[in-house]
Design a protein around this motif. Structure first.
Motif, PDB file in Angstrom:
ATOM      1  N   VAL A  55       0.867  -1.174   0.000  1.00 50.71           N
ATOM      2  CA  VAL A  55       0.000   0.000   0.000  1.00 50.71           C
ATOM      3  C   VAL A  55       0.907   1.228   0.000  1.00 50.71           C
ATOM      4  CG1 VAL A  55      -1.731   1.276   1.329  1.00 50.71           C
ATOM      5  CG2 VAL A  55      -1.819  -1.225   1.229  1.00 50.71           C
ATOM      6  N   PHE A  56       0.611   2.178  -0.877  1.00 48.04           N
ATOM      7  CA  PHE A  56       1.445   3.376  -0.943  1.00 48.04           C
ATOM      8  C   PHE A  56       0.618   4.597  -1.291  1.00 48.04           C
ATOM      9  CE2 PHE A  56       1.368   1.747  -5.234  1.00 48.04           C
ATOM     10  CZ  PHE A  56       1.261   2.875  -6.030  1.00 48.04           C
TER      11      PHE A  56
ATOM     12  N   THR B 116      -4.709   2.813  -3.685  1.00 47.16           N
ATOM     13  CA  THR B 116      -6.181   2.746  -3.674  1.00 47.16           C
ATOM     14  C   THR B 116      -6.762   3.251  -4.992  1.00 47.16           C
ATOM     15  OG1 THR B 116      -6.309   4.888  -2.561  1.00 47.16           O
ATOM     16  CG2 THR B 116      -6.371   2.937  -1.161  1.00 47.16           C
ATOM     17  N   GLN B 117      -6.087   4.183  -5.658  1.00 45.74           N
ATOM     18  CA  GLN B 117      -6.541   4.667  -6.967  1.00 45.74           C
ATOM     19  C   GLN B 117      -6.451   3.582  -8.039  1.00 45.74           C
ATOM     20  OE1 GLN B 117      -3.655   7.742  -7.558  1.00 45.74           O
ATOM     21  NE2 GLN B 117      -4.855   9.316  -6.505  1.00 45.74           N
ATOM     22  N   LEU B 118      -5.569   2.631  -7.831  1.00 46.62           N
ATOM     23  CA  LEU B 118      -5.292   1.609  -8.846  1.00 46.62           C
ATOM     24  C   LEU B 118      -6.133   0.360  -8.672  1.00 46.62           C
ATOM     25  CD1 LEU B 118      -1.425   2.031  -8.740  1.00 46.62           C
ATOM     26  CD2 LEU B 118      -3.030   3.078 -10.350  1.00 46.62           C
ATOM     27  N   ARG B 119      -6.765   0.222  -7.532  1.00 49.91           N
ATOM     28  CA  ARG B 119      -7.586  -0.959  -7.243  1.00 49.91           C
ATOM     29  C   ARG B 119      -8.670  -1.130  -8.300  1.00 49.91           C
ATOM     30  NH1 ARG B 119      -8.292  -3.364  -2.178  1.00 49.91           N
ATOM     31  NH2 ARG B 119      -6.441  -4.576  -1.841  1.00 49.91           N
TER      32      ARG B 119
ATOM     33  N   ASN C  16      12.648   4.409  -0.403  1.00 50.36           N
ATOM     34  CA  ASN C  16      11.968   3.569   0.586  1.00 50.36           C
ATOM     35  C   ASN C  16      10.854   2.719  -0.020  1.00 50.36           C
ATOM     36  OD1 ASN C  16      13.631   4.619   2.570  1.00 50.36           O
ATOM     37  ND2 ASN C  16      12.194   6.240   3.102  1.00 50.36           N
ATOM     38  N   GLU C  17      10.105   3.285  -0.958  1.00 45.41           N
ATOM     39  CA  GLU C  17       8.995   2.532  -1.556  1.00 45.41           C
ATOM     40  C   GLU C  17       9.519   1.373  -2.392  1.00 45.41           C
ATOM     41  OE1 GLU C  17       5.378   1.279  -1.704  1.00 45.41           O
ATOM     42  OE2 GLU C  17       5.877   3.107  -0.643  1.00 45.41           O
ATOM     43  N   ALA C  18      10.587   1.600  -3.135  1.00 50.19           N
ATOM     44  CA  ALA C  18      11.176   0.522  -3.936  1.00 50.19           C
ATOM     45  C   ALA C  18      11.602  -0.637  -3.042  1.00 50.19           C
ATOM     46  CB  ALA C  18      12.360   1.051  -4.742  1.00 50.19           C
ATOM     47  N   ILE C  19      12.136  -0.325  -1.875  1.00 52.66           N
ATOM     48  CA  ILE C  19      12.528  -1.375  -0.931  1.00 52.66           C
ATOM     49  C   ILE C  19      11.313  -2.179  -0.503  1.00 52.66           C
ATOM     50  CG2 ILE C  19      13.397  -1.777   1.416  1.00 52.66           C
ATOM     51  CD1 ILE C  19      15.309   0.617   0.902  1.00 52.66           C
ATOM     52  N   ARG C  20      10.206  -1.507  -0.261  1.00 50.69           N
ATOM     53  CA  ARG C  20       8.977  -2.211   0.155  1.00 50.69           C
ATOM     54  C   ARG C  20       8.469  -3.158  -0.939  1.00 50.69           C
ATOM     55  NH1 ARG C  20       4.730   1.334   1.248  1.00 50.69           N
ATOM     56  NH2 ARG C  20       3.729  -0.319   2.405  1.00 50.69           N
TER      57      ARG C  20
END
Length: 183
Positions: free
Chosen positions: A44-45, A60-63, A130-134
């Motif tokens: 989730v981002f 959530t926009q991509l769901r 940080n997001e890439a790591i997640r």
């Protein structure tokens, strides 16, 4: 005895070369590197948009939609290599491409897209990485195919080529997705 003094180092060197060659031949192919996220919910981002920093790009926009999540950067030579193929894929309309601009400057990324075309429906910014790591990113480019339920179906490591698109990614999309786009 003196004339054989080079034989031992030469033999050791030959053995090392043979071991190295066997390692290269037997090393796992990049498409066989397993991702612990396959079959699991995508992270989730909610990150700033590259084009509109006051807005956010969020999971959530991509769901509810299939999408390719492509991690890239202007500093990445392989990303530049893959870019024309991403532009071509975007033009097919088969699946939207969401970008994660990784450890890049906003000005560089915008200039690059202006000059080379923009295949991305949305682009999130990950300045610190940080997001890439997640997402479990090892290096750019990496691309994830995410289904409408937000589950990562497939991960492709390296630049997407026409062959990789046809043989590795497209088969993971439902037939209805590919037929609807080509109609």
């Amino acid at each position: 005895m003196n004339r054989y003094r080079y034989l031992i180092p030469l033999t050791v060197f030959a053995v090392m070369v043979a071991v190295f060659a066997i390692g290269i031949v037997q090393s796992p192919r990049k498409d066989l590197v397993p991702s612990p996220l396959i079959g699991k919910r995508a992270p989730v981002f909610s990150l700033p948009s590259l084009k509109h920093p006051e807005q956010e790009v969020s999971s959530t926009q991509l769901r509810g939609h299939w999408y390719l999540f492509n991690v890239w950067g202007t500093w990445c030579i392989s990303c530049r290599e893959e870019h024309p193929e991403l532009v071509r894929i975007a033009h097919t309309g088969i699946v939207p491409i969401i970008g994660l601009d990784w450890r890049d400057s906003r000005a560089d990324a915008l200039a690059y897209l202006e000059q080379n075309g923009d295949p991305y429906q949305r682009i999130a910014v990950d300045h610190k990485g940080n997001e890439a790591i997640r997402w479990g990113v090892y290096g750019a480019p990496e691309t994830f195919l995410v289904n409408p339920r937000g589950i990562i179906v497939y991960k492709y490591i390296g630049p997407i080529t026409p062959r990789a698109w046809r043989q590795d990614i497209l088969p993971h999309l439902p037939a209805s997705q590919t037929v609807a786009a080509s109609s």
